[in-house]
Design a protein around this motif. Structure first.
Motif, PDB file in Angstrom:
ATOM      1  N   UNK A  21       0.822  -1.291   0.017  1.00  9.40           N
ATOM      2  CA  UNK A  21       0.115   0.196   0.152  1.00  9.40           C
ATOM      3  C   UNK A  21       0.698   1.327  -0.175  1.00  9.40           C
ATOM      4  N   UNK A  22       2.123   1.317   0.566  1.00  5.97           N
ATOM      5  CA  UNK A  22       2.920   2.503   0.769  1.00  5.97           C
ATOM      6  C   UNK A  22       3.576   2.565  -0.566  1.00  5.97           C
ATOM      7  N   UNK A  23       3.862   1.556  -0.887  1.00  6.43           N
ATOM      8  CA  UNK A  23       4.352   1.470  -2.535  1.00  6.43           C
ATOM      9  C   UNK A  23       3.524   1.922  -3.211  1.00  6.43           C
ATOM     10  N   UNK A  24       2.442   1.719  -3.547  1.00  2.00           N
ATOM     11  CA  UNK A  24       1.322   2.335  -4.244  1.00  2.00           C
ATOM     12  C   UNK A  24       1.054   3.699  -4.164  1.00  2.00           C
ATOM     13  N   UNK A  25       1.091   4.085  -2.800  1.00  2.00           N
ATOM     14  CA  UNK A  25       0.825   5.372  -2.526  1.00  2.00           C
ATOM     15  C   UNK A  25       2.081   6.391  -3.092  1.00  2.00           C
ATOM     16  N   UNK A  26       3.177   5.844  -2.883  1.00  5.36           N
ATOM     17  CA  UNK A  26       4.199   6.743  -3.439  1.00  5.36           C
ATOM     18  C   UNK A  26       4.249   6.730  -5.135  1.00  5.36           C
ATOM     19  N   UNK A  27       4.197   5.655  -5.507  1.00  2.00           N
ATOM     20  CA  UNK A  27       3.910   5.519  -7.091  1.00  2.00           C
ATOM     21  C   UNK A  27       2.947   6.340  -7.625  1.00  2.00           C
ATOM     22  N   UNK A  28       1.819   6.213  -7.207  1.00  2.00           N
ATOM     23  CA  UNK A  28       0.655   7.167  -7.607  1.00  2.00           C
ATOM     24  C   UNK A  28       0.769   8.533  -7.460  1.00  2.00           C
ATOM     25  N   UNK A  29       1.247   9.102  -6.447  1.00  2.00           N
ATOM     26  CA  UNK A  29       1.754  10.501  -6.241  1.00  2.00           C
ATOM     27  C   UNK A  29       2.998  11.000  -7.139  1.00  2.00           C
ATOM     28  N   UNK A  30       3.977  10.268  -7.443  1.00  2.00           N
ATOM     29  CA  UNK A  30       4.807  10.239  -8.326  1.00  2.00           C
ATOM     30  C   UNK A  30       4.463  10.616  -9.726  1.00  2.00           C
ATOM     31  N   UNK A  31       3.109  10.023 -10.032  1.00  2.00           N
ATOM     32  CA  UNK A  31       2.328  10.125 -11.305  1.00  2.00           C
ATOM     33  C   UNK A  31       1.355  11.067 -11.374  1.00  2.00           C
ATOM     34  N   UNK A  32       1.432  11.813 -10.404  1.00  2.00           N
ATOM     35  CA  UNK A  32       0.683  13.311  -9.999  1.00  2.00           C
ATOM     36  C   UNK A  32      -0.742  12.904  -9.712  1.00  2.00           C
ATOM     37  N   UNK A  33      -1.229  11.594  -9.368  1.00  2.00           N
ATOM     38  CA  UNK A  33      -2.555  11.060  -8.959  1.00  2.00           C
ATOM     39  C   UNK A  33      -2.624  11.812  -7.624  1.00  2.00           C
ATOM     40  N   UNK A  34      -3.912  12.632  -7.306  1.00  2.00           N
ATOM     41  CA  UNK A  34      -3.885  12.879  -6.046  1.00  2.00           C
ATOM     42  C   UNK A  34      -4.434  11.585  -5.209  1.00  2.00           C
ATOM     43  N   UNK A  35      -3.696  11.658  -3.965  1.00  2.00           N
ATOM     44  CA  UNK A  35      -3.627  10.353  -3.213  1.00  2.00           C
ATOM     45  C   UNK A  35      -3.715  10.648  -1.758  1.00  2.00           C
ATOM     46  N   UNK A  70       6.641  14.615   1.080  1.00  2.00           N
ATOM     47  CA  UNK A  70       7.569  15.039   0.073  1.00  2.00           C
ATOM     48  C   UNK A  70       7.035  14.564  -1.392  1.00  2.00           C
ATOM     49  N   UNK A  71       6.165  13.718  -1.303  1.00  2.00           N
ATOM     50  CA  UNK A  71       5.270  13.210  -2.523  1.00  2.00           C
ATOM     51  C   UNK A  71       3.966  13.741  -2.856  1.00  2.00           C
ATOM     52  N   UNK A  72       3.604  14.970  -1.721  1.00  2.00           N
ATOM     53  CA  UNK A  72       2.451  15.766  -1.874  1.00  2.00           C
ATOM     54  C   UNK A  72       1.464  15.033  -1.243  1.00  2.00           C
ATOM     55  N   UNK A  73       1.700  14.039  -0.496  1.00  2.00           N
ATOM     56  CA  UNK A  73       0.495  13.411   0.097  1.00  2.00           C
ATOM     57  C   UNK A  73       0.500  14.045   1.340  1.00  2.00           C
ATOM     58  N   UNK A  74      -0.596  14.969   1.589  1.00  2.00           N
ATOM     59  CA  UNK A  74      -0.703  15.521   2.729  1.00  2.00           C
ATOM     60  C   UNK A  74      -1.758  15.328   3.579  1.00  2.00           C
ATOM     61  N   UNK A  75      -2.624  14.457   2.724  1.00  2.00           N
ATOM     62  CA  UNK A  75      -4.008  14.146   3.404  1.00  2.00           C
ATOM     63  C   UNK A  75      -3.827  12.859   3.955  1.00  2.00           C
ATOM     64  N   UNK A  76      -3.503  12.645   5.351  1.00  2.00           N
ATOM     65  CA  UNK A  76      -3.070  11.597   5.923  1.00  2.00           C
ATOM     66  C   UNK A  76      -4.002  11.291   7.118  1.00  2.00           C
ATOM     67  N   UNK A  77      -5.269  10.556   6.928  1.00  2.00           N
ATOM     68  CA  UNK A  77      -6.257  10.313   8.195  1.00  2.00           C
ATOM     69  C   UNK A  77      -6.298   9.277   8.733  1.00  2.00           C
ATOM     70  N   UNK A  78      -6.256   9.384   9.949  1.00  2.00           N
ATOM     71  CA  UNK A  78      -6.443   8.137  11.005  1.00  2.00           C
ATOM     72  C   UNK A  78      -7.538   8.207  11.683  1.00  2.00           C
ATOM     73  N   UNK A  79      -8.096   7.008  11.949  1.00  2.00           N
ATOM     74  CA  UNK A  79      -9.457   7.039  12.696  1.00  2.00           C
ATOM     75  C   UNK A  79      -9.089   6.981  14.305  1.00  2.00           C
ATOM     76  N   UNK A  80     -10.160   7.883  14.768  1.00  2.00           N
ATOM     77  CA  UNK A  80      -9.890   8.078  16.178  1.00  2.00           C
ATOM     78  C   UNK A  80     -10.152   6.757  17.055  1.00  2.00           C
ATOM     79  N   UNK A  81     -11.296   6.297  16.881  1.00  2.00           N
ATOM     80  CA  UNK A  81     -11.872   5.155  17.408  1.00  2.00           C
ATOM     81  C   UNK A  81     -10.913   4.054  17.361  1.00  2.00           C
TER      82      UNK A  81
END
Length: 118
Positions: A21-35, A70-81
């Motif tokens: 999942x981490x690899x996919x996030x970095x790869x998609x962001x490197x192709x300018x896909x909003x992640x 650094x890959x412009x993935x700044x929307x990192x959401x964590x479930x409070x519960x």
């Protein structure tokens, strides 16, 4: 361009889902896909500080999460519960995150066109 949400639901070691999942996030962001990255259930352990995967002879990919901004993935959401159920708080995590209630998290996910769960 469609937004991509990657949902982390698994513990970090012993399975490959978190690393993939981490690899996919970095790869998609490197192709300018909003992640966006979502951490729910046991997935919150992916961001826990003080992990020592070498002790169980596992690959240490956890520090790579710090590269998300650094890959412009700044929307990192964590479930409070999910944090509360595991006796954790946001300060236990290795990086700043946005903590949302389950309802808020669901609303955020509903606004995303593509969702992949690991």
């Amino acid at each position: 361009m469609k937004q991509l949400a990657i949902v982390f639901t698994q513990m970090p070691h012993g399975r490959t889902g978190g690393r993939e999942a981490l690899d996919l996030a970095l790869l998609s962001a490197s192709y300018d896909i909003p992640t966006q990255c979502f951490f729910v259930g046991d997935g919150v352990y992916q961001l826990l500080t003080g992990q020592e995967p070498g002790q169980i002879e596992s690959r240490d990919y956890i520090a790579t999460f710090k590269a998300l901004p650094m890959y412009d993935i700044e929307q990192i959401w964590v479930c409070q519960e999910s944090l509360q159920q595991r006796g954790l708080v946001a300060d236990d995590l290795m990086m700043p995150v946005n903590v949302l209630t389950r309802q808020q998290l669901t609303q955020q996910l509903n606004g995303t066109e593509q969702v992949l769960t690991f």
